[in-house]
Design an enzyme around this catalytic site. Sequence first.
Site, short mmCIF file in Angstrom:
data_model
loop_
_atom_site.label_atom_id
_atom_site.label_comp_id
_atom_site.label_asym_id
_atom_site.label_seq_id
_atom_site.Cartn_x
_atom_site.Cartn_y
_atom_site.Cartn_z
N GLN A 49 0.84 -1.20 0.00
CA GLN A 49 0.00 0.00 0.00
C GLN A 49 0.87 1.25 0.00
OE1 GLN A 49 -3.08 -0.19 2.89
NE2 GLN A 49 -3.89 1.82 2.44
N SER B 32 4.45 -5.96 2.91
CA SER B 32 3.14 -5.88 3.56
C SER B 32 2.07 -6.52 2.68
CB SER B 32 2.82 -4.42 3.90
OG SER B 32 1.66 -4.32 4.69
N LEU B 33 1.16 -5.74 2.13
CA LEU B 33 0.15 -6.26 1.21
C LEU B 33 0.77 -7.11 0.10
CD1 LEU B 33 -2.63 -6.23 -0.38
CD2 LEU B 33 -1.77 -4.13 -1.41
N ARG C 138 -8.95 -7.76 4.21
CA ARG C 138 -7.87 -7.15 5.00
C ARG C 138 -7.97 -5.64 4.96
NH1 ARG C 138 -2.41 -5.48 3.87
NH2 ARG C 138 -0.87 -6.14 5.44
N HIS D 241 0.34 -1.83 11.18
CA HIS D 241 1.43 -2.61 11.77
C HIS D 241 1.79 -2.13 13.17
CE1 HIS D 241 1.67 -4.42 7.87
NE2 HIS D 241 1.94 -3.26 7.30
N GLN E 33 1.09 -10.30 10.74
CA GLN E 33 1.65 -9.23 9.91
C GLN E 33 0.87 -7.92 10.02
OE1 GLN E 33 0.58 -8.08 6.26
NE2 GLN E 33 2.28 -9.00 5.12
#
Length: 316
Positions: free
Chosen positions: A11, A95-96, A120, A203, A252
């Site tokens: 992202q 991440s994503l 998510r 996060h 995560q």
Amino acid sequence: MGKTAIVFPGQGAQSVGMGRDVAAISAAARATFDEANQVLGFDLARICFDGPAERLDATDVSQPAIFVTSVAIWRALDEVGRVAELSPAGSAGLSLGEYTALWLAGSLTFTDGLRLVRTRGELMQAAAEAAPSGMVSVMGLTPEQVGEVCREAGAGEVLSPANFNAPGQIVISGAAAACERSLAAIEARGGRGVPLRVAGAFHSDLMRPAAERLRDVLRTTAVVSPRIPVVSNVTSDYHRDPDSIRHLLELQVAQPIRWHDSMERMIADGFDCFVEVGPGRVLTGLMRKINRTVKTQNYSTSESLGRAEASARSGG
């Protein structure tokens, strides 16, 4: 002999117009966006291609948008024969982007991966709206100094490292007031802090409600062991069995992304070429800060796809 890793952005890589030029020249890319529209029940392609930016930047849209655009570009590369030449030996995603890497490795189907990243994004958006929060990019400080900043500026509120991206580039995440206080603490230590335009404190502990709700979705999603190595953002180690993949994807959401360590792990294991596939050039830029000796490539636009097609036709 060196190995090639495919890396996928997360992202923040989104921008209005992404994927439009690739879809214009690739039937495989167009089919990917069409399939995504059917799965999601709305015209994701139109938002990616034409905006508005406010809609594309919303967490519940940007996450599936980046996932689909990255897959579309990969399939377009496959269409012109470039995938066979690249012969990826491993993958990772920021991440994503870890979901895209797991799709590439066969752990997730496209449909399941898309549904997961949409959920998510919705859960993270909801958690962000539950309390004022944000993120700050910290440049020029060590991890130890960033820890000091978080303890000092946190003042009892949530504030913690969220992304260890590269040497001298760490993102912190937490309550809005704590993020605001961190700017002076960063400057006092000789660093520079830049508030990020994000929905909330990704996060960090403020995302735990999202992580817990995502756990239930992951439990009912088919996951298989990856056919090529994929590095986990949480551990900087390779994913293994389906249950551990589900667990690490849950963690995560609310734990730090250890991208720097992940890339160092792959380099130590013989990966010497990192190919970024998806919108933007964020990961290519980070690799220049992590290790300038490795080779990098970027496929994000029709121009780069054109170069791949020319290479495939020439056999070079």
